[in-house]
Design a protein around this motif. Sequence first.
Motif, PDB file in Angstrom:
ATOM      1  N   ARG A 374       0.827  -1.217   0.000  1.00 60.62           N
ATOM      2  CA  ARG A 374       0.000   0.000   0.000  1.00 60.62           C
ATOM      3  C   ARG A 374       0.855   1.258   0.000  1.00 60.62           C
ATOM      4  O   ARG A 374       0.338   2.362  -0.179  1.00 60.62           O
ATOM      5  N   ASP A 375       2.158   1.101   0.174  1.00 62.11           N
ATOM      6  CA  ASP A 375       3.068   2.234   0.067  1.00 62.11           C
ATOM      7  C   ASP A 375       3.350   2.599  -1.393  1.00 62.11           C
ATOM      8  O   ASP A 375       4.170   3.486  -1.658  1.00 62.11           O
ATOM      9  N   CYS A 376       2.669   1.923  -2.332  1.00 58.69           N
ATOM     10  CA  CYS A 376       2.837   2.196  -3.770  1.00 58.69           C
ATOM     11  C   CYS A 376       1.497   2.607  -4.388  1.00 58.69           C
ATOM     12  O   CYS A 376       0.971   1.915  -5.272  1.00 58.69           O
ATOM     13  N   PRO A 377       0.902   3.724  -3.953  1.00 55.73           N
ATOM     14  CA  PRO A 377      -0.429   4.104  -4.436  1.00 55.73           C
ATOM     15  C   PRO A 377      -0.485   4.407  -5.934  1.00 55.73           C
ATOM     16  O   PRO A 377      -1.501   4.174  -6.577  1.00 55.73           O
ATOM     17  N   GLU A 378       0.613   4.937  -6.498  1.00 55.52           N
ATOM     18  CA  GLU A 378       0.600   5.262  -7.925  1.00 55.52           C
ATOM     19  C   GLU A 378       0.524   3.995  -8.771  1.00 55.52           C
ATOM     20  O   GLU A 378      -0.198   3.945  -9.767  1.00 55.52           O
ATOM     21  N   LEU A 379       1.235   2.968  -8.380  1.00 58.87           N
ATOM     22  CA  LEU A 379       1.180   1.694  -9.096  1.00 58.87           C
ATOM     23  C   LEU A 379      -0.198   1.058  -8.967  1.00 58.87           C
ATOM     24  O   LEU A 379      -0.733   0.517  -9.947  1.00 58.87           O
TER      25      LEU A 379
END
Length: 441
Positions: A374-379
């Motif tokens: 969830r630390d990769c919201p853009e992906l």
Amino acid sequence: MLTENNGEKVLISGKPTPKQKLFFDSRARFTAYGGARGGGKSWALRRKLVAMCLRYEELRCLLVRRTLPELRSNHVIPFLREYGELVKYSESEKSLSFPNGSKIYLGYCSCDRDVLRYQGQEYDVIAIDEATQMSEFRFSIFKACLRGTTNRPRRMYLTCNPGGIGHAWVKRLFVDREFREDERPEDYAFIQALVFDNETLVKTDPEYVSSLRTLPERLREAWLYGKWDVFEGQFFPEFDERKHVCAPTDIPDYVTYFLSFDYGFDMLAAYLIALDTEGNLYAVAERCVSGLTLKEAGEAVAALCRGRQVQFAVASPDLWNRRQDSGRSGFEIMQAVTGMPPMLPADNRRIPGWRMLKQYLSAKDGSPYIRISRDCPELIRCLPALLFDSSKSEDASSEPHSVTHSPEALRYAVMSRCTPPVEREAPPFFILPRKKVSFFD
């Protein structure tokens, strides 16, 4: 609906549904009415424009659709049929005029080049029909046209269905409500439309709903139930947030780290990737920033490595090309940054790479080969928004361009050849027997 025209009451025929009433009552600067097909969105859009034109004198409105033939069949003909005595249509000016001086100008915008025709123009109200067929760039230009010096409301109304090149930005703003620094949440309102809201259509044409029920599953979910997470044309229909997105604490302890990034001045998309002992991949952290020079991009990538032993970084092979201005390659500039791991040119073959990524997204016994923190919201935002290329069946589209960078970086990651770590067993705990000590030993 009652409205005024030069002090006289004018009755606009038709009874709105509860959802259409919400649309009529919205005072937000940007209001989107969308979701399922058959929800009465076009009907509501026409009546809203007519009501505002009758209420305000010399109001300048713009009604836009992708092509003029679509605009004519979906709006001009219904306008003249419903309000023939109230409006005057000018074919040469492409406008509908009202007795009080208000006008609805009719426009089209089938590509980014078309929208430049509207730069510098001013409108009080702009209506975009089927907004998901337009890119975010076109939307931003139309937003700049929403201005004027008169004391009138400045509003934009959009109708939309899931899918199309504008799916990602419409979903971000109106459904997910994920705003950037220059966007105010109070400016955006969304009314979810369902075909079941349109009682008239359901009663007069029950076969329409039946035909929607027989569509393929993903198309049915979008067109009948207005779901924004699935739509026809998705390049990665395999992506399911419930399966592929995990908490940062779900990353295993025994992993090998490497980096994968796609660089362009318009966007750096960099990902810290973890590989576990079974060969599963985890997108652990991301750094997605626009407008960075090569050196600044290198520093951003290096920042993702801090505190971890990162084996290497894979990047697009074009970084190894020498630049005419400096004679140095992007690789040389970025590799010189302190903290940058050894850089390797990625295997950037598109179709084999997409096939491999689809394989990683596929589930094995209910668990996929790749998971995204969830630390990769853009992906998480971009993967489901990527579309098929209309001319190459196995390739992803380059439009909308804003959602391509993160999937490209992930494609480089799955095409890399990183060796999984070996989990070491803890040594058994035991006490060595005391050895007799002698002065003569």
